[in-house]
Scaffold this active site. Structure first.
Site, PDB file in Angstrom:
ATOM      1  N   ASP A  77       0.840  -1.210   0.000  1.00  0.00           N
ATOM      2  CA  ASP A  77       0.000   0.000   0.000  1.00  0.00           C
ATOM      3  C   ASP A  77       0.867   1.249   0.000  1.00  0.00           C
ATOM      4  OD1 ASP A  77      -1.961  -1.817   0.615  1.00  0.00           O
ATOM      5  OD2 ASP A  77      -2.023  -1.278   2.752  1.00  0.00           O
TER       6      ASP A  77
HETATM    7  N1  URA Z   1      -1.070  -5.934   3.946  1.00  0.00           N
HETATM    8  C1  URA Z   1      -1.515  -4.672   3.964  1.00  0.00           C
HETATM    9  O1  URA Z   1      -2.510  -4.367   4.599  1.00  0.00           O
HETATM   10  N2  URA Z   1      -0.851  -3.765   3.242  1.00  0.00           N
HETATM   11  C2  URA Z   1       0.249  -4.049   2.530  1.00  0.00           C
HETATM   12  O2  URA Z   1       0.819  -3.174   1.894  1.00  0.00           O
HETATM   13  C3  URA Z   1       0.693  -5.367   2.531  1.00  0.00           C
HETATM   14  C4  URA Z   1       0.033  -6.303   3.247  1.00  0.00           C
END
Ligand code: URA
Length: 252
Positions: free
Chosen positions: A125
């Site tokens: 993310d």
């Molecule tokens: N889980 C999440 O919530 N975000 C990420 O970027 C990777 C795994």
């Protein structure tokens, strides 16, 4: 009759196919593969006499580039990239996409001639930092992301509320994430501090770790990926890349 002549040409060319196909590329294609310019731009560049092959200026896009030829554009040697495997320390605020009008992308940090040929191995993310792999080898990345191969990813999470042994048990059992029909695969939750934990998951669902904590009534404040399989970031600083070693590539 010219049939025998045509026939003999076909036979000779057929015999040469392995060499021709494997080792020769048109110069305009070579230019666009190595620099990212379009075929049209490549043609213009060639017409401006900016490119030499083995020391000779070549203006024709259809000219063949033999294997190992020295192709130089305005003094810069161009080389085709073979399969390439990189590790990136993704900072918070950088997006896993090839282009984005509003954010720095992973590829803004990497000076690749033709970034469109590359992809990130899975995604993190915008607000997540940590280890991200980048490659142009789709089969290799599939081995890391496919749930069938069960490659473990380790995340460190800072949480709004304390983590409990009940959470450890719930993660191990599998969680019902909002909007997902299936429970998550069993995951290991290791309590590191009152509001800090390591999570080891073998899947890669959308926002998985954040949603797992939401499923037990907690909230992730910070998330960092420490490990993918046996690979970890080591000394790599946020925003830095490095090439993987042969041994690291062979891990997957
Ligand atoms: N889980 C999440 O919530 N975000 C990420 O970027 C990777 C795994």
């Amino acid at each position: 009759m010219r049939t025998d002549h045509i026939y003999s040409r076909v036979v000779v060319e057929y015999a040469e196919i392995p060499q021709l196909v494997l080792y020769i590329m048109r110069l305009d294609r070579f230019l666009s593969e190595t620099t990212g310019m379009s075929r049209k731009e490549a043609t213009r560049t060639l017409h401006r006499s900016e490119v030499s092959v083995n020391g000779d200026v070549v203006k024709k896009g259809a000219a063949h580039v033999p294997d190992g030829a020295e192709v130089v554009w305005n003094g810069v040697r161009l080389q085709l990239l073979g399969p390439t495997y990189l590790m990136f320390h993704k900072p918070v605020g950088c997006i896993c996409a090839n282009d984005d009008p509003n954010h720095m992308t992973v590829f803004s940090y990497l000076d690749l001639p033709n970034p469109d040929k590359f992809h990130t191995v899975g995604r993190l993310d915008l607000e997540t930092s940590g280890l991200l792999l980048v490659t142009n080898d789709g089969q290799w990345s599939h081995r890391i992301t496919s749930p069938k191969h069960g490659c473990t990813k380790v995340y460190r999470a800072q949480l709004a509320d304390p983590v409990s042994e009940a959470d450890v048990a719930a993660f191990a059992k599998g969680l019902q994430l909002r909007g997902d029909p299936k429970l998550t695969e069993p995951a290991e939750l290791v309590i590191v501090g009152e509001k800090e934990a390591l999570v080891k998951v073998n899947e890669g669902r959308y926002h998985q770790v954040r949603r797992m904590f939401a499923a037990v009534g907690n909230k992730v404040l910070e998330l960092h990926r420490e490990q993918v399989g046996e690979l970890s970031l080591g000394e790599l600083e946020p925003g830095e890349f490095r090439a993987l070693t042969d041994a690291e590539i062979a891990l997957f």
